[in-house]
Design a protein around this motif. Structure first.
Motif, PDB file in Angstrom:
ATOM      1  N   TYR A  36      12.081 -10.176 -25.558  1.00 55.93           N
ATOM      2  CA  TYR A  36      13.372 -10.343 -26.258  1.00 55.93           C
ATOM      3  C   TYR A  36      14.368  -9.244 -25.866  1.00 55.93           C
ATOM      4  O   TYR A  36      15.550  -9.502 -25.692  1.00 55.93           O
ATOM      5  CB  TYR A  36      13.161 -10.265 -27.776  1.00 55.93           C
ATOM      6  CG  TYR A  36      12.797 -11.567 -28.452  1.00 55.93           C
ATOM      7  CD1 TYR A  36      12.238 -12.619 -27.750  1.00 55.93           C
ATOM      8  CD2 TYR A  36      13.008 -11.733 -29.816  1.00 55.93           C
ATOM      9  CE1 TYR A  36      11.903 -13.799 -28.390  1.00 55.93           C
ATOM     10  CE2 TYR A  36      12.678 -12.916 -30.465  1.00 55.93           C
ATOM     11  CZ  TYR A  36      12.121 -13.942 -29.745  1.00 55.93           C
ATOM     12  OH  TYR A  36      11.797 -15.108 -30.382  1.00 55.93           O
TER      13      TYR A  36
ATOM     14  N   ASN B 250       5.035 -14.456 -32.572  1.00 52.98           N
ATOM     15  CA  ASN B 250       4.415 -13.577 -31.580  1.00 52.98           C
ATOM     16  C   ASN B 250       5.035 -12.204 -31.807  1.00 52.98           C
ATOM     17  O   ASN B 250       6.250 -12.079 -31.704  1.00 52.98           O
ATOM     18  CB  ASN B 250       4.738 -14.090 -30.155  1.00 52.98           C
ATOM     19  CG  ASN B 250       4.263 -13.132 -29.078  1.00 52.98           C
ATOM     20  OD1 ASN B 250       3.580 -12.155 -29.352  1.00 52.98           O
ATOM     21  ND2 ASN B 250       4.632 -13.423 -27.840  1.00 52.98           N
TER      22      ASN B 250
ATOM     23  N   TYR C 237       5.698 -21.595 -30.671  1.00 49.60           N
ATOM     24  CA  TYR C 237       4.308 -21.803 -31.114  1.00 49.60           C
ATOM     25  C   TYR C 237       4.197 -22.784 -32.276  1.00 49.60           C
ATOM     26  O   TYR C 237       3.147 -22.886 -32.916  1.00 49.60           O
ATOM     27  CB  TYR C 237       3.680 -20.451 -31.517  1.00 49.60           C
ATOM     28  CG  TYR C 237       3.653 -19.471 -30.359  1.00 49.60           C
ATOM     29  CD1 TYR C 237       2.589 -19.452 -29.473  1.00 49.60           C
ATOM     30  CD2 TYR C 237       4.706 -18.585 -30.146  1.00 49.60           C
ATOM     31  CE1 TYR C 237       2.574 -18.582 -28.396  1.00 49.60           C
ATOM     32  CE2 TYR C 237       4.702 -17.700 -29.069  1.00 49.60           C
ATOM     33  CZ  TYR C 237       3.632 -17.710 -28.201  1.00 49.60           C
ATOM     34  OH  TYR C 237       3.616 -16.861 -27.136  1.00 49.60           O
TER      35      TYR C 237
ATOM     36  N   SER D 270      10.262 -25.231 -26.402  1.00 53.62           N
ATOM     37  CA  SER D 270       9.558 -24.997 -25.143  1.00 53.62           C
ATOM     38  C   SER D 270       8.352 -25.920 -24.992  1.00 53.62           C
ATOM     39  O   SER D 270       7.638 -26.194 -25.958  1.00 53.62           O
ATOM     40  CB  SER D 270       9.072 -23.544 -25.116  1.00 53.62           C
ATOM     41  OG  SER D 270       8.143 -23.364 -24.084  1.00 53.62           O
TER      42      SER D 270
ATOM     43  N   SER E 149       6.018 -25.050 -22.903  1.00 50.31           N
ATOM     44  CA  SER E 149       4.983 -24.158 -22.366  1.00 50.31           C
ATOM     45  C   SER E 149       3.698 -24.207 -23.173  1.00 50.31           C
ATOM     46  O   SER E 149       2.630 -24.465 -22.636  1.00 50.31           O
ATOM     47  CB  SER E 149       5.489 -22.721 -22.313  1.00 50.31           C
ATOM     48  OG  SER E 149       6.529 -22.613 -21.393  1.00 50.31           O
TER      49      SER E 149
HETATM   50  N1  PLP Z   1       9.062 -17.200 -27.497  1.00 53.37           N
HETATM   51  C1  PLP Z   1       7.979 -16.459 -27.663  1.00 53.37           C
HETATM   52  C2  PLP Z   1       7.817 -15.740 -28.947  1.00 53.37           C
HETATM   53  C3  PLP Z   1       7.010 -16.362 -26.659  1.00 53.37           C
HETATM   54  O1  PLP Z   1       5.929 -15.603 -26.851  1.00 53.37           O
HETATM   55  C4  PLP Z   1       7.202 -17.073 -25.464  1.00 53.37           C
HETATM   56  C5  PLP Z   1       6.232 -16.951 -24.376  1.00 53.37           C
HETATM   57  O2  PLP Z   1       5.313 -16.201 -24.352  1.00 53.37           O
HETATM   58  C6  PLP Z   1       8.369 -17.840 -25.345  1.00 53.37           C
HETATM   59  C7  PLP Z   1       9.281 -17.873 -26.382  1.00 53.37           C
HETATM   60  C8  PLP Z   1       8.797 -18.580 -24.155  1.00 53.37           C
HETATM   61  O3  PLP Z   1       7.959 -18.994 -23.235  1.00 53.37           O
HETATM   62  P1  PLP Z   1       8.476 -19.974 -22.131  1.00 53.37           P
HETATM   63  O4  PLP Z   1       9.666 -19.397 -21.496  1.00 53.37           O
HETATM   64  O5  PLP Z   1       7.331 -20.112 -21.229  1.00 53.37           O
HETATM   65  O6  PLP Z   1       8.810 -21.246 -22.859  1.00 53.37           O
END
Ligand code: PLP
Length: 416
Positions: free
Chosen positions: A136, A188, A225, A256, A258
């Motif tokens: 961040y 996170n 998440y 996301s 991901s």
């Molecule tokens: N936000 C948080 C809190 C994350 O931990 C992550 C990845 O670790 C992301 C956003 C974004 O990940 P990405 O750019 O892979 O979608």
């Protein structure tokens, strides 16, 4: 050192400690075997044997992509079908009312960078929680802004509305606008999840603080998440607090693929804005297309088209939802092993509700992690704690980990 970098780029580095620790853990595992290493560093879902989980339905969709679906340039704001399905997957039936704009983004990271760049004035502070993903800071700084933090949690371990309110008012004394990023679901690095009422308090504070004074607020929810924090409907209910916002409050969501679809490397996601004012959304789309074009151009076609394939095949989508449920349960089980053991030892951790990580609040975290590495345990030192990745440590390896932490802290003379 002779430097060629411009002053704003000089001295900046991104060799982040998470990837560095992960690299050391992988190298060691190759030498002495995966079973002898605990790698609790990186935020990707691993099965109990330590292999990267890639949902079967995602693999199928990927393999079925047509050449044009993976090779063609995508429109800057993303394929229309992708935008439609990203919106559905992100909000379910809880899309807040208002005008909506969707722009494809290379993962949630893109939306984090873009919110600071497009909505905070250069030099302004952007408000985030003290417990935050370390990336961040970079997203905010590269956009020419400063990081300001408030305490996510109060003494009772609940959302600290008073500290949030204090910072909002202080910032609005000196800024015309406030940009806030809240990773409030399965946060996170802590695993804390804000309740519906806590989100409601946030929005009520913002409404009050920006009422009748010409000030503006932009709030971005980082829901990376979200899909690991409960059922599809349950996790999305909170979006309703963003219903019918006044025109000076803009809601943005960083969505996301991901984690939700185990598609980390595909770099796919959507930045979604909701406003009661049409011109705000028109401006959002124009500004996003401009700054995306000027940063990464368009997003990865494969990533977007995988989602399209999945959402156009009900069975495939359902199979992914079923597989995800297995891992949500697995995360809960792994976390329970740690928290139960920690409770029995009196080891404190930040209230964990759901998600990929647990954090033990403690000083001198780097020393603790260095010492643990000597025992082949790799965790991540944070500013005020040690983060362990529930997503990558099996239940078997989780057993005894709290004890190891306590022993190491004792050895180093560190108290919580
Ligand atoms: N936000 C948080 C809190 C994350 O931990 C992550 C990845 O670790 C992301 C956003 C974004 O990940 P990405 O750019 O892979 O979608």
């Amino acid at each position: 050192m002779y430097s060629m970098a411009a002053s704003h780029a000089r001295g900046k580095r991104a060799d982040d400690n998470i990837f560095a620790a992960n690299g050391r853990a992988i190298a060691l595992a190759e030498r002495i075997g995966k079973e002898n290493v605990i790698n609790g560093t990186v935020g990707s879902l691993l099965d109990d044997e330590g292999n990267l989980v890639v949902y079967k339905g995602v693999q199928e969709a990927y393999k079925n992509l047509l050449p044009k679906e993976f090779a063609a340039y995508a429109p800057i704001s993303g394929y229309e079908k992708f935008k439609k399905y990203a919106l559905e997957q992100c909000f379910g039936k809880y899309l807040p009312s208002g005008y909506v704009g969707v722009c494809a983004i290379p993962g949630g990271s893109g939306a984090l960078r873009q919110v600071a760049y497009n909505y905070a004035e250069f030099g302004d502070e952007v408000l985030i929680t003290d417990w935050h993903w370390t990336a961040y800071d970079g997203f905010i700084k590269v956009a020419g802004c400063k990081v300001r933090t408030f305490s996510l949690l109060n003494e009772e371990g609940a959302f600290n509305e008073h500290d949030f309110e204090k910072h909002v008012y202080e910032m609005l004394e000196k800024q015309d606008r406030i940009v806030i990023i809240l990773n409030g679901i399965a946060n996170n690095p802590t695993g804390y999840s804000m309740t519906y009422k806590e989100w409601e308090k946030v929005i009520n504070i913002l409404k009050k603080a920006t009422s009748g004074n010409g000030k503006r607020a932009i709030i971005e929810a980082d829901v990376a998440y979200m899909d690991y924090a409960g059922s599809f409907d349950e996790t999305r209910k909170f979006f309703k607090v963003f219903d019918k916002l006044p025109k000076n409050i803009l809601f943005i969501c960083a969505y996301s693929l991901s984690k939700s679809f185990t598609m980390y490397g595909q770099r796919a996601g959507a930045m979604i804005a909701v406003s009661s004012e049409k011109s705000v959304i028109d401006e959002f789309m124009a500004a996003l297309q401009f700054s995306s074009r000027a940063t990464w151009s368009n997003c990865n076609s494969s990533g977007m088209n995988i989602l399209v394939h999945i959402c156009e095949n009900k069975k495939l989508l359902e199979s992914i939802e079923e597989e995800r449920k297995i891992y949500v349960a697995k995360l809960n089980e792994r976390a329970k092993v740690f928290t139960k053991e920690a409770d029995s030892l009196g080891l404190k951790y930040v209230p964990y509700v759901a998600g990929f990580f647990i954090t033990v609040p403690v000083e001198r975290s780097a020393e603790i992690c260095q010492t643990l590495e000597k025992e082949n345990i790799f965790l991540v030192p944070m500013k005020n704690g040690v983060r362990l990745a529930v997503c990558s440590i099996s239940k078997t390896k989780m057993k005894g980990l709290a004890t190891k932490l306590v022993d190491t802290m004792r050895l180093l003379g560190i108290k919580q």
